[in-house]
Design a protein around this motif. Structure first.
Motif, PDB file in Angstrom:
ATOM      1  N   SER A 101       0.837  -1.203   0.000  1.00 48.16           N
ATOM      2  CA  SER A 101       0.000   0.000   0.000  1.00 48.16           C
ATOM      3  C   SER A 101       0.872   1.252   0.000  1.00 48.16           C
ATOM      4  N   PRO A 102       0.667   2.151  -0.989  1.00 47.65           N
ATOM      5  CA  PRO A 102       1.508   3.352  -1.075  1.00 47.65           C
ATOM      6  C   PRO A 102       1.469   4.160   0.231  1.00 47.65           C
ATOM      7  N   ASN A 103       2.647   4.481   0.741  1.00 47.07           N
ATOM      8  CA  ASN A 103       2.788   5.237   1.995  1.00 47.07           C
ATOM      9  C   ASN A 103       2.040   4.585   3.153  1.00 47.07           C
ATOM     10  N   ASP A 104       1.870   3.250   3.090  1.00 50.61           N
ATOM     11  CA  ASP A 104       1.132   2.525   4.137  1.00 50.61           C
ATOM     12  C   ASP A 104      -0.237   3.135   4.390  1.00 50.61           C
ATOM     13  N   HIS A 105      -0.853   3.617   3.328  1.00 53.92           N
ATOM     14  CA  HIS A 105      -2.185   4.218   3.425  1.00 53.92           C
ATOM     15  C   HIS A 105      -3.156   3.223   4.071  1.00 53.92           C
ATOM     16  N   GLN A 136       9.647  -4.904   4.497  1.00 55.82           N
ATOM     17  CA  GLN A 136       8.244  -5.276   4.287  1.00 55.82           C
ATOM     18  C   GLN A 136       8.056  -6.796   4.342  1.00 55.82           C
ATOM     19  N   ASP A 261       6.024   6.128  -8.867  1.00 58.35           N
ATOM     20  CA  ASP A 261       6.080   7.062  -7.737  1.00 58.35           C
ATOM     21  C   ASP A 261       5.396   6.494  -6.493  1.00 58.35           C
ATOM     22  N   PHE A 262       4.514   5.489  -6.680  1.00 56.87           N
ATOM     23  CA  PHE A 262       3.848   4.905  -5.510  1.00 56.87           C
ATOM     24  C   PHE A 262       4.604   3.701  -4.947  1.00 56.87           C
ATOM     25  N   PRO A 264       7.660   1.405  -3.088  1.00 57.98           N
ATOM     26  CA  PRO A 264       8.316   1.565  -1.782  1.00 57.98           C
ATOM     27  C   PRO A 264       9.709   2.156  -1.932  1.00 57.98           C
ATOM     28  N   LYS A 265      10.316   2.481  -0.816  1.00 61.43           N
ATOM     29  CA  LYS A 265      11.707   2.952  -0.832  1.00 61.43           C
ATOM     30  C   LYS A 265      12.576   1.689  -0.983  1.00 61.43           C
TER      31      LYS A 265
END
Length: 267
Positions: A101-105, A136, A261-262, A264-265
């Motif tokens: 989930s992008p940014n742990d939304h 993760q 862009d969505f 993870p790092k």
């Protein structure tokens, strides 16, 4: 129960008749692992091709992936049912979380609980993840317990070998599946791979698949050309030496192709 084949067919960017024809060709050659995703928009075409081929369902291994729009608890299971309707199947063999989930939304606990629920309800035989980092993976194993995650599907090819992640997954008993194993065709033009291939009377794609096999990494290359599909399928005729494998290992330069862009790092 069919275990995950070493080699499968990826279907990213294949639509409608192209997807149907590719899967039909692949099945006629002898492939039994077909990889798709909700995001690809081709589950229906793939379902058509599989049904028309008339192959016993138990002989196939079908993977699909839940897109991050459907990770919330209200839409996760309904989205899996929708995928199964499109694929015209009662279950898939492997259901993956396509991207964390992008940014742990949405908290990982929530969507992994839904993933486990899909398995408990018989909608999938195995569960796994895709594009997960080492941290993760650790968190996912903590949530689901050891032995639940079959694979982590990641970008992996000779120019981006993702070694830390591969090693980390292996330590956790999780297999690695390589998508884009040919680096969108770049392997076909690489001099080192061309030289190794020439020595084996093979092509660079076959060399890369043999290298992945030697490393214990599953691969899901994509091709719409039946001759190329056949060549991929025949990669087992290539026997690489330790020196060949080392030469391919040395091509790693960290060249990442997929980094939305969505995402993870990355590690």
């Amino acid at each position: 129960m069919q275990s995950m084949p070493q080699l499968g067919v990826g279907t990213f960017r294949l639509e409608d008749d192209v997807a149907r024809k590719t899967v039909t060709d692949a099945l006629s050659i002898g492939f039994c692992h077909i990889d798709t995703a909700q995001f690809y928009g081709n589950e229906e075409a793939i379902g058509d091709a599989i049904q028309t081929a008339g192959i016993n369902r138990e002989e196939l291994f079908v993977t699909t992936k839940v897109w991050h729009d459907h990770l919330d608890q209200g839409s996760f299971i309904p989205s899996v049912h929708e995928s199964l309707n499109k694929l015209k199947m009662a279950y898939v063999d492997l259901l993956l979380i396509h991207w964390p989930s992008p940014n742990d939304h949405i908290p990982m606990e929530n969507y992994l609980a839904s993933l486990k629920q899909a398995k408990e309800e018989g909608l999938t035989r195995h569960i796994g993840v895709s594009n997960f980092t080492m941290a993760q993976i650790d968190k996912a194993v903590e949530i689901l317990g050891e032995g639940e995650i079959l694979t982590n599907q990641i970008e992996l090819h000779p120019f981006m070998q993702n070694r830390q992640v591969v090693e980390h997954c292996k330590e956790k008993g999780i297999s690695v599946t390589a998508y884009m194993p040919f680096a969108v065709g770049k392997v076909m033009k690489n001099d080192e791979l061309l030289n190794i291939a020439a020595a084996h009377g093979a092509n660079p794609a076959q060399v890369v698949l043999a290298w992945m096999d030697a490393k214990g990494i599953h691969a899901i290359p994509s091709s719409t050309n039946k001759d190329h599909l056949q060549a991929n399928f025949d990669y087992t005729q290539v026997r690489l030496s330790d020196e060949d494998i080392q030469r391919i290992d040395d091509l790693d330069n960290g060249e990442r192709i997929v980094s939305p862009d969505f995402g993870p790092k990355w590690d």
